[in-house]
Design a protein around this motif. Structure first.
Motif, short mmCIF file in Angstrom:
data_model
loop_
_atom_site.label_atom_id
_atom_site.label_comp_id
_atom_site.label_asym_id
_atom_site.label_seq_id
_atom_site.Cartn_x
_atom_site.Cartn_y
_atom_site.Cartn_z
N GLN A 208 0.73 -1.26 0.18
CA GLN A 208 0.16 0.45 0.29
C GLN A 208 0.69 0.73 -0.18
N LEU A 209 0.43 2.33 -1.08
CA LEU A 209 0.76 3.86 -0.73
C LEU A 209 0.04 4.50 -0.09
N ILE A 210 -0.09 5.36 0.74
CA ILE A 210 -1.40 6.22 1.24
C ILE A 210 -0.57 7.31 1.36
N ASN A 211 -0.53 8.28 0.66
CA ASN A 211 0.16 9.19 0.55
C ASN A 211 -1.43 10.75 1.98
N GLU B 66 -5.94 10.16 17.19
CA GLU B 66 -6.87 9.93 17.07
C GLU B 66 -7.27 9.90 15.05
N MET B 67 -6.02 11.25 14.15
CA MET B 67 -5.70 10.44 13.02
C MET B 67 -5.55 9.61 12.55
N ALA B 68 -4.31 9.13 13.14
CA ALA B 68 -3.14 7.49 13.46
C ALA B 68 -4.42 6.37 13.39
N ASP B 69 -5.39 6.70 14.05
CA ASP B 69 -6.84 5.59 14.10
C ASP B 69 -7.88 5.71 13.11
N PHE B 70 -7.79 7.12 12.42
CA PHE B 70 -8.26 6.54 11.02
C PHE B 70 -7.70 6.86 9.72
N MET B 71 -6.24 6.67 10.08
CA MET B 71 -4.96 6.48 8.91
C MET B 71 -5.15 4.71 9.21
N LEU B 72 -5.73 4.23 10.30
CA LEU B 72 -5.48 2.80 10.26
C LEU B 72 -7.26 2.14 9.68
N GLN B 73 -7.79 2.52 9.56
CA GLN B 73 -9.64 2.91 9.04
C GLN B 73 -9.18 2.39 7.84
N LEU B 74 -8.51 3.50 7.13
CA LEU B 74 -7.98 3.68 5.50
C LEU B 74 -7.42 2.43 5.11
N LYS C 78 -1.04 -4.85 -7.89
CA LYS C 78 -1.48 -6.14 -6.26
C LYS C 78 -1.68 -4.92 -5.94
N MET C 79 -1.11 -3.57 -5.97
CA MET C 79 -1.12 -2.31 -4.60
C MET C 79 -2.25 -1.45 -5.10
N GLN C 80 -2.42 -0.99 -3.71
CA GLN C 80 -3.51 0.12 -3.47
C GLN C 80 -2.27 1.28 -2.95
N ALA C 81 -3.87 2.54 -4.04
CA ALA C 81 -3.04 4.08 -3.49
C ALA C 81 -4.19 4.27 -2.71
N LYS C 82 -3.54 5.40 -1.92
CA LYS C 82 -4.90 5.89 -1.24
C LYS C 82 -4.61 7.02 -0.43
N VAL C 83 -5.56 8.30 0.13
CA VAL C 83 -5.02 9.22 0.38
C VAL C 83 -6.34 9.38 1.30
N LEU C 84 -5.44 10.16 2.72
CA LEU C 84 -6.10 10.38 4.05
C LEU C 84 -6.20 12.11 3.48
N ALA C 85 -6.83 12.52 4.36
CA ALA C 85 -7.32 13.99 3.75
C ALA C 85 -7.55 14.56 5.38
N ASP D 219 -7.17 -0.37 6.33
CA ASP D 219 -7.71 -1.46 6.61
C ASP D 219 -8.75 -1.66 5.48
N SER D 220 -9.29 -0.42 4.66
CA SER D 220 -10.36 -0.87 3.91
C SER D 220 -9.55 -0.86 2.12
N ASP D 221 -10.64 -1.22 1.73
CA ASP D 221 -10.27 -0.88 0.35
C ASP D 221 -10.50 -0.01 -0.51
N LYS D 222 -10.91 1.10 -0.04
CA LYS D 222 -11.33 2.50 -0.27
C LYS D 222 -9.62 3.26 -0.63
N ILE D 223 -10.31 4.47 -1.64
CA ILE D 223 -9.16 5.45 -1.79
C ILE D 223 -9.40 6.40 -0.53
N VAL D 224 -10.35 6.84 -0.24
CA VAL D 224 -9.96 8.12 0.35
C VAL D 224 -10.55 8.18 1.38
N GLY D 225 -9.80 8.50 2.86
CA GLY D 225 -9.91 8.93 3.73
C GLY D 225 -10.46 10.19 4.18
N SER D 226 -11.22 10.86 5.13
CA SER D 226 -11.47 12.08 4.52
C SER D 226 -12.16 12.68 6.19
#
Length: 250
Positions: free
Chosen positions: A132-135, A214-222, A175-182, A224-231
């Motif tokens: 996974q790549l998370i930006n 709290e934001m780190a917990d949100f990071m983990l939710q993202l 096979k890689m997932q790319a995701k963004v946390l906002a 663990d998910s198959d979604k692209i954006v966690g905001s």
């Protein structure tokens, strides 16, 4: 072979908290930042609580292009399961008062370093299962902010770059997932640096905000998910997971 989670900007704030959350899951870590003393403090804290976790420290100023490439080259010996581009800073000021040298450093860090590291990681790991790549973007990467024009633009770049990359990977069967946390307003050094005020008071500035933990917990939710954006939703500061926010051509 050991697998590692690499986190830039790990010396404070969301990066620091995220490192501890991943360590709690038994993930070996590569923690990256300019301030070696704080990285050592984080390593010691993790060693005390999770002695089985291997923590590798890398000191680098990612606003300097050569150091970005040099950093990645030193990591070739490790198997990196997850790469988190968290390093970045903001500037909250009117354009008429903008310090162009400081703004230039922000562009180098928020855009250039993130793009280079993302690209190198994708080239090496796109077809490795479980990667996974998370930006890290920002609420300002999806909403106009006339008090932080250049910063907001850098985060619009991060959001669109990462969402577009996620689509490319999906459409090509990678096979890689790319995701963004906002994140939205978060209690960390970020606000003090952005406002150039070491005494910046979050309670006075914001009715609501999240802690770095709290934001780190949100990071983990993202993660663990198959979604692209966690905001973070600006209206009520809830957290949502979505496939994308920007419209796709095609």
């Amino acid at each position: 072979m050991k697998q590692y989670t690499a986190i830039t900007g790990a010396s404070s704030g969301i990066g620091y908290a995220t490192a501890k959350k991943f360590a709690a899951r038994g993930k070996n870590l590569i923690i990256i930042a300019r301030r070696e003393t704080l990285l050592n403090q984080l390593k010691d804290e993790i060693a005390d609580n999770y002695p089985e976790v291997d923590v590798v420290i890398k000191v680098a100023d990612l606003s300097v292009s050569n150091e970005v490439y040099q950093l990645y080259e030193t990591l070739k010996q490790y198997h990196i399961e997850t790469w988190i581009n968290n390093a970045g800073f903001g500037i909250h000021t009117m354009m008429k008062d903008e310090d162009t040298k400081r703004a230039q450093n922000m562009l180098h860090l928020n855009i250039e370093a993130l793009t280079i590291l993302s690209t190198l990681y994708v080239q090496d790991y796109a077809n490795v299962e479980g990667t996974q790549l998370i930006n890290i973007s920002s609420a300002a990467g999806y909403n106009m902010d006339p008090t932080a024009v250049i910063y907001s633009a850098t985060k619009f770049y991060v959001s669109s770059f990462t969402e577009n990359l996620a689509l490319e990977l999906r459409e090509n069967g990678a096979k890689m997932q790319a995701k963004v946390l906002a994140p939205a307003a978060t209690e960390s050094e970020f606000a003090k640096i952005a406002n150039n005020d070491k005494d910046f008071d979050m309670d006075q500035a914001f009715d609501k905000y999240h802690t770095s933990d709290e934001m780190a917990d949100f990071m983990l939710q993202l993660y663990d998910s198959d979604k692209i954006v966690g905001s973070v939703v600006s209206e009520d500061y809830s957290f949502e997971l979505t496939d994308n926010k920007f419209p796709y051509l095609g």
